[in-house]
Design a protein around this motif. Structure first.
Motif, PDB file in Angstrom:
ATOM      1  N   LYS A   1     -18.555 -20.280  92.234  1.00  0.00           N
ATOM      2  CA  LYS A   1     -17.513 -19.834  93.155  1.00  0.00           C
ATOM      3  C   LYS A   1     -17.146 -18.378  92.900  1.00  0.00           C
ATOM      4  CE  LYS A   1     -12.681 -20.596  94.451  1.00  0.00           C
ATOM      5  NZ  LYS A   1     -11.431 -21.343  94.143  1.00  0.00           N
ATOM      6  N   GLY A   2     -16.918 -18.038  91.617  1.00  0.00           N
ATOM      7  CA  GLY A   2     -16.529 -16.670  91.290  1.00  0.00           C
ATOM      8  C   GLY A   2     -17.605 -15.662  91.655  1.00  0.00           C
ATOM      9  N   VAL A   3     -18.865 -16.021  91.455  1.00  0.00           N
ATOM     10  CA  VAL A   3     -19.962 -15.126  91.833  1.00  0.00           C
ATOM     11  C   VAL A   3     -19.982 -14.936  93.351  1.00  0.00           C
ATOM     12  CG1 VAL A   3     -22.468 -14.833  91.893  1.00  0.00           C
ATOM     13  CG2 VAL A   3     -21.357 -15.686  89.819  1.00  0.00           C
ATOM     14  N   THR A   4     -19.830 -16.040  94.084  1.00  0.00           N
ATOM     15  CA  THR A   4     -19.873 -15.963  95.549  1.00  0.00           C
ATOM     16  C   THR A   4     -18.735 -15.109  96.087  1.00  0.00           C
ATOM     17  OG1 THR A   4     -20.851 -18.183  95.603  1.00  0.00           O
ATOM     18  CG2 THR A   4     -19.963 -17.331  97.666  1.00  0.00           C
TER      19      THR A   4
ATOM     20  N   HIS B   1     -25.802 -21.137  93.429  1.00  0.00           N
ATOM     21  CA  HIS B   1     -25.653 -22.324  92.585  1.00  0.00           C
ATOM     22  C   HIS B   1     -25.708 -21.910  91.121  1.00  0.00           C
ATOM     23  CE1 HIS B   1     -26.389 -25.610  95.672  1.00  0.00           C
ATOM     24  NE2 HIS B   1     -26.655 -24.505  96.355  1.00  0.00           N
ATOM     25  N   SER B   2     -25.489 -22.879  90.226  1.00  0.00           N
ATOM     26  CA  SER B   2     -25.644 -22.610  88.797  1.00  0.00           C
ATOM     27  C   SER B   2     -26.249 -23.827  88.110  1.00  0.00           C
ATOM     28  CB  SER B   2     -24.300 -22.249  88.160  1.00  0.00           C
ATOM     29  OG  SER B   2     -23.412 -23.352  88.143  1.00  0.00           O
ATOM     30  N   PHE B   3     -26.867 -23.591  86.949  1.00  0.00           N
ATOM     31  CA  PHE B   3     -27.509 -24.684  86.218  1.00  0.00           C
ATOM     32  C   PHE B   3     -27.104 -24.645  84.743  1.00  0.00           C
ATOM     33  CE2 PHE B   3     -30.507 -21.149  86.151  1.00  0.00           C
ATOM     34  CZ  PHE B   3     -30.993 -21.128  84.847  1.00  0.00           C
ATOM     35  N   THR B   4     -27.222 -25.775  84.077  1.00  0.00           N
ATOM     36  CA  THR B   4     -26.803 -25.905  82.689  1.00  0.00           C
ATOM     37  C   THR B   4     -27.759 -25.159  81.755  1.00  0.00           C
ATOM     38  OG1 THR B   4     -28.028 -27.980  82.477  1.00  0.00           O
ATOM     39  CG2 THR B   4     -25.708 -28.137  83.081  1.00  0.00           C
ATOM     40  N   PRO B   5     -27.247 -24.659  80.611  1.00  0.00           N
ATOM     41  CA  PRO B   5     -28.096 -23.930  79.661  1.00  0.00           C
ATOM     42  C   PRO B   5     -29.187 -24.792  79.033  1.00  0.00           C
ATOM     43  CG  PRO B   5     -25.773 -23.469  79.253  1.00  0.00           C
ATOM     44  CD  PRO B   5     -25.819 -24.605  80.229  1.00  0.00           C
ATOM     45  N   GLY B   6     -28.981 -26.108  79.035  1.00  0.00           N
ATOM     46  CA  GLY B   6     -29.993 -27.003  78.480  1.00  0.00           C
ATOM     47  C   GLY B   6     -29.981 -28.320  79.210  1.00  0.00           C
ATOM     48  N   TRP B   7     -31.027 -29.101  79.007  1.00  0.00           N
ATOM     49  CA  TRP B   7     -31.113 -30.412  79.650  1.00  0.00           C
ATOM     50  C   TRP B   7     -31.778 -31.390  78.688  1.00  0.00           C
ATOM     51  CZ3 TRP B   7     -28.735 -32.868  83.249  1.00  0.00           C
ATOM     52  CH2 TRP B   7     -29.277 -34.026  83.829  1.00  0.00           C
ATOM     53  N   ARG B   8     -31.030 -32.455  78.355  1.00  0.00           N
ATOM     54  CA  ARG B   8     -31.523 -33.495  77.456  1.00  0.00           C
ATOM     55  C   ARG B   8     -32.038 -32.920  76.144  1.00  0.00           C
ATOM     56  NH1 ARG B   8     -34.329 -37.660  81.895  1.00  0.00           N
ATOM     57  NH2 ARG B   8     -32.381 -38.055  83.020  1.00  0.00           N
TER      58      ARG B   8
ATOM     59  N   ALA C   1     -32.697 -18.190  88.654  1.00  0.00           N
ATOM     60  CA  ALA C   1     -33.868 -18.716  89.350  1.00  0.00           C
ATOM     61  C   ALA C   1     -33.688 -18.526  90.847  1.00  0.00           C
ATOM     62  CB  ALA C   1     -34.064 -20.196  89.033  1.00  0.00           C
ATOM     63  N   VAL C   2     -34.798 -18.444  91.536  1.00  0.00           N
ATOM     64  CA  VAL C   2     -34.799 -18.407  93.002  1.00  0.00           C
ATOM     65  C   VAL C   2     -35.549 -19.643  93.481  1.00  0.00           C
ATOM     66  CG1 VAL C   2     -35.517 -17.161  95.071  1.00  0.00           C
ATOM     67  CG2 VAL C   2     -34.702 -15.893  93.062  1.00  0.00           C
ATOM     68  N   LEU C   3     -34.890 -20.423  94.325  1.00  0.00           N
ATOM     69  CA  LEU C   3     -35.478 -21.638  94.861  1.00  0.00           C
ATOM     70  C   LEU C   3     -35.801 -21.431  96.340  1.00  0.00           C
ATOM     71  CD1 LEU C   3     -33.066 -24.348  93.353  1.00  0.00           C
ATOM     72  CD2 LEU C   3     -34.859 -23.016  92.213  1.00  0.00           C
TER      73      LEU C   3
ATOM     74  N   ILE D   1     -32.109 -19.942  97.732  1.00  0.00           N
ATOM     75  CA  ILE D   1     -31.057 -20.348  96.803  1.00  0.00           C
ATOM     76  C   ILE D   1     -31.221 -19.511  95.543  1.00  0.00           C
ATOM     77  CG2 ILE D   1     -30.235 -22.195  95.272  1.00  0.00           C
ATOM     78  CD1 ILE D   1     -31.103 -24.215  97.383  1.00  0.00           C
ATOM     79  N   VAL D   2     -30.115 -18.996  95.024  1.00  0.00           N
ATOM     80  CA  VAL D   2     -30.140 -18.372  93.713  1.00  0.00           C
ATOM     81  C   VAL D   2     -29.363 -19.266  92.756  1.00  0.00           C
ATOM     82  CG1 VAL D   2     -28.094 -16.908  94.135  1.00  0.00           C
ATOM     83  CG2 VAL D   2     -29.769 -16.258  92.383  1.00  0.00           C
ATOM     84  N   GLU D   3     -29.976 -19.561  91.622  1.00  0.00           N
ATOM     85  CA  GLU D   3     -29.362 -20.355  90.556  1.00  0.00           C
ATOM     86  C   GLU D   3     -29.143 -19.439  89.356  1.00  0.00           C
ATOM     87  OE1 GLU D   3     -28.685 -23.717  90.075  1.00  0.00           O
ATOM     88  OE2 GLU D   3     -29.712 -24.774  91.725  1.00  0.00           O
ATOM     89  N   ILE D   4     -27.950 -19.519  88.751  1.00  0.00           N
ATOM     90  CA  ILE D   4     -27.636 -18.702  87.580  1.00  0.00           C
ATOM     91  C   ILE D   4     -27.215 -19.627  86.447  1.00  0.00           C
ATOM     92  CG2 ILE D   4     -26.296 -16.755  86.702  1.00  0.00           C
ATOM     93  CD1 ILE D   4     -25.662 -16.112  89.708  1.00  0.00           C
TER      94      ILE D   4
END
Length: 274
Positions: free
Chosen positions: A65-68, A156-163, A172-174, A225-228
């Protein structure tokens, strides 16, 4: 700026599940944020979850939200954002997607979603999901009616790690089949040799029925889509930094639009999901 080129609050009252940022239509950019906030309507409480769960990524895209907001202000571009948690309903899914309303998300059972009647599902779609997409369609229509073909960028944003595995990407660009915005955006973000920018990773942009499939792919508008990564934008300083990076990238891409006419053309590429 000519008054007729503005898209501002002099519009019909917004539905409760969305927010709109005013901007100039002649910028030719429409910004979206599908998972901007983690709030829930009072009648749903916390969907039976402990309040701490609503602070996690399962409830919203942390920092997006803040980035947007900062990106919209920097460009002077309009934006449409959700105001309610993705746990209530995920506006970045198709209406028939089984993950539209999540019963289980990253180790958390969502009690308020476990037993969902047909009536309740229809209520959420009608009250919160469709108005969001109607507002996006309205903004695009309004822009096209003024003779401007916009590009669409969803944040969008994604978590620093997964499992237990750290993710190396900073952003990332989707994208699906339409390369017009995605490829130059990748090139711009990769100009910084210290940044690791994923191309359709850690997620893929090939999702039938998602927000950009609906408003970009289906309408022939250039989109991405941009993911950060969330740890980079959890602070206001990080949000400002990434908004500035995206603004600079988009300005460079738009400056090339005079020679890259395809970016400003309605052109249908289809989808890998077809």
């Amino acid at each position: 700026m000519r008054p007729e080129m503005a898209f501002d609050e002099a519009q019909p009252r917004l539905a409760e599940g969305l927010n709109r940022l005013p901007g100039r239509l002649d910028v030719g950019v429409v910004l979206l944020c599908d998972h901007a906030e983690n709030t829930l309507p009072g009648e749903y409480g916390a969907l039976g979850l402990p309040p701490s769960e609503l602070q996690r990524h399962i409830a919203y895209d942390i920092g997006a939200k803040g980035v947007t907001e900062r990106l919209a202000a920097s460009l002077g571009a309009p934006a449409v954002m959700t105001r309610l948690s993705r746990l209530l309903i995920d506006c970045n899914r198709g209406e028939d997607d089984p993950t539209l309303i999540m019963r289980f998300s990253d180790g958390a059972i969502v009690p308020g979603n476990r037993v969902l009647s047909t009536e309740e599902r229809a209520k959420r779609i009608g009250r919160y999901y469709r108005p969001y997409h109607a507002e996006i369609a309205n903004l695009i229509d309004h822009t096209l009616n003024k003779g401007v073909i916009p590009i669409l960028l969803s944040v969008h944003s994604f978590t620093p790690g997964w499992r237990g595995v750290a993710r190396p990407w900073h952003a990332a660009v989707l994208w699906d089949k339409d390369p017009r915005l995605a490829v130059p955006l990748l090139q711009e973000l990769r100009k910084d040799p210290t940044s690791v920018v994923g191309d359709n990773e850690p997620y893929s942009g090939r999702l039938k029925g998602d927000c950009l499939w609906r408003h970009g792919t289906s309408r022939g508008l250039a989109h991405a889509i941009v993911e950060i990564r969330q740890d980079l934008i959890v602070s206001e300083e990080g949000q400002a930094e990434w908004a500035q990076r995206l603004a600079e990238a988009l300005r460079n891409i738009l400056a090339q639009a005079n020679t890259n006419a395809d970016l400003r053309r309605v052109q249908h590429y289809g989808s890998h999901t077809d």
